[in-house]
Scaffold this motif. Structure first.
Motif, PDB file in Angstrom:
ATOM      1  N   GLU A 191      -9.810  -5.702  -3.667  1.00 34.72           N
ATOM      2  CA  GLU A 191      -9.581  -5.026  -2.340  1.00 34.72           C
ATOM      3  C   GLU A 191      -9.946  -5.899  -1.167  1.00 34.72           C
ATOM      4  O   GLU A 191     -11.138  -6.117  -1.010  1.00 34.72           O
ATOM      5  CB  GLU A 191      -9.981  -3.714  -2.173  1.00 34.72           C
ATOM      6  N   THR A 210      -4.114   1.207   4.769  1.00 33.14           N
ATOM      7  CA  THR A 210      -4.737  -0.218   5.389  1.00 33.14           C
ATOM      8  C   THR A 210      -5.689  -1.121   4.218  1.00 33.14           C
ATOM      9  O   THR A 210      -6.137  -1.837   4.688  1.00 33.14           O
ATOM     10  CB  THR A 210      -5.302  -0.074   6.653  1.00 33.14           C
ATOM     11  N   VAL A 211      -5.536  -0.545   3.292  1.00 28.18           N
ATOM     12  CA  VAL A 211      -6.405  -1.294   1.970  1.00 28.18           C
ATOM     13  C   VAL A 211      -5.416  -1.968   1.187  1.00 28.18           C
ATOM     14  O   VAL A 211      -4.820  -1.433   0.323  1.00 28.18           O
ATOM     15  CB  VAL A 211      -7.252  -0.244   1.396  1.00 28.18           C
ATOM     16  N   THR A 256       0.804  -1.092   0.015  1.00 27.43           N
ATOM     17  CA  THR A 256      -0.030  -0.040   0.108  1.00 27.43           C
ATOM     18  C   THR A 256       0.949   1.127  -0.166  1.00 27.43           C
ATOM     19  O   THR A 256       2.250   1.151  -0.040  1.00 27.43           O
ATOM     20  CB  THR A 256      -0.980  -0.042   1.063  1.00 27.43           C
ATOM     21  N   ARG A 284      -5.833   5.399   2.484  1.00 27.95           N
ATOM     22  CA  ARG A 284      -5.943   3.964   1.883  1.00 27.95           C
ATOM     23  C   ARG A 284      -4.705   3.032   2.381  1.00 27.95           C
ATOM     24  O   ARG A 284      -4.468   1.891   1.504  1.00 27.95           O
ATOM     25  CB  ARG A 284      -5.737   4.232   0.303  1.00 27.95           C
ATOM     26  N   ARG A 319      -7.608  -1.092  11.567  1.00 25.24           N
ATOM     27  CA  ARG A 319      -6.804   0.051  10.915  1.00 25.24           C
ATOM     28  C   ARG A 319      -6.304   1.236  11.913  1.00 25.24           C
ATOM     29  O   ARG A 319      -5.168   1.533  11.737  1.00 25.24           O
ATOM     30  CB  ARG A 319      -7.931   0.755  10.027  1.00 25.24           C
ATOM     31  N   ALA A 341      -9.619  -4.712   2.768  1.00 28.54           N
ATOM     32  CA  ALA A 341      -9.291  -3.570   3.872  1.00 28.54           C
ATOM     33  C   ALA A 341      -9.325  -4.104   5.283  1.00 28.54           C
ATOM     34  O   ALA A 341     -10.044  -4.945   5.573  1.00 28.54           O
ATOM     35  CB  ALA A 341     -10.295  -2.467   3.561  1.00 28.54           C
TER      36      ALA A 341
END
Length: 292
Positions: free
Chosen positions: A268, A252-253, A204, A250, A276, A270
């Protein structure tokens, strides 16, 4: 002044004449379009689909109306219909597109249609406008960015994968620098006789795998009848500037590359909201700018 009077014979003759004239007069066709039937937009008006960056997260889109005519266009509502989306999207708001102006009319996209939808060559995409005064106009609409195709492919890949297995981040274990933390990827088969290949997990904008800024290889095949399993994935921060954590959206996606039924692409996965927050706190501590 001379006056004319009508006796009964004269009235009868006049009535007969009126009936003859009426019978000879042109009559409107039985199939004449009723008020509100589809009509053409004024010459010079162009319509296309568009998506702004701010629309992506909420699955929004815009109908861009370019009014190159000499008259204002008042739209009271619009309906978007596309063979690759399930159901119609309706925008019930009045908007005026002045002559010479361009206006984007925002609406929420329906869910993708991923069962028995037509192929690209047979697909149609349409917008119907309700116009001020009760008229309607329907036009086929182009998507110059191709974003609807990308959404359909992405969401239908996830749909097809879900027939085989679901992927989710099940656990996070933090670490002290310079050791990597650990994420655990849960793979839960869905039953059935289909299979999918899990290819790799991509980095990421905030996280990488151990000390390698490259994808984390999976190279495994999952079938619907496998036992549930979890994979350990080591992670460390890709960057250690504080604003990267404070402004994160984004980080932690994760995009996981998969292949299902001959189609390969990224889905994806997440981190849940609580996880998160834990990951962002760990990045702050690991990088040395957190509260400790």
């Amino acid at each position: 002044m001379r006056r004319f009077s009508l006796n009964s014979a004269s009235v009868t003759a006049l009535t007969a004449l009126v009936l003859v004239v009426s019978a000879c007069s042109p009559q409107p066709p039985a199939s004449a379009p009723a008020t509100g039937s589809p009509q053409q937009l004024p010459a010079g008006v162009e319509v296309e689909l568009f998506q702004l960056r701010s629309d992506v997260a909420e699955r929004g889109a815009q109908v861009r109306v370019i009014n190159g005519s000499d008259e204002d266009l008042v739209i009271t509502s619009l309906t978007f219909s596309d063979d690759w989306f399930a159901g119609d999207a309706v925008r019930d708001r009045t908007s005026t597109v002045a002559a010479g102006r361009t206006v984007d009319l925002r609406f929420a996209l329906p869910e993708s249609a991923c069962e028995d939808e037509p192929d690209a060559a047979s697909r149609t995409s349409r917008v119907a406008f309700e116009l001020e005064g009760g008229g309607t106009a329907e036009v086929e609409v182009a998507d110059p960015l191709g974003f609807t195709t990308l959404i359909h492919e992405k969401e239908c890949l996830r749909h097809d994968l879900a027939r085989v297995a679901t992927l989710e981040w099940a656990q996070f274990t933090p670490s002290a620098a310079p050791l990597p933390a650990e994420l655990r990827l849960a793979i839960t088969p869905a039953g059935g006789d289909e299979s999918a290949e899990l290819v790799e997990i991509q980095t990421t904008n905030l996280l990488q795998f151990a000390d390698l800024p490259t994808a984390f290889p999976l190279a495994m095949t999952v079938t619907g009848t496998d036992a549930a399993t979890e994979l350990a994935v080591p992670i460390v921060p890709l960057r250690c500037d504080p604003h990267a954590v404070m402004e994160d959206k984004r980080g932690t996606v994760f995009n996981i590359e998969v292949a299902v039924d001959g189609t390969q692409g990224a889905v994806e996965v997440a981190a849940p909201e609580a996880m998160r927050g834990a990951i962002l706190r760990w990045v702050s501590d690991w990088c040395g700018f957190g509260p400790g």
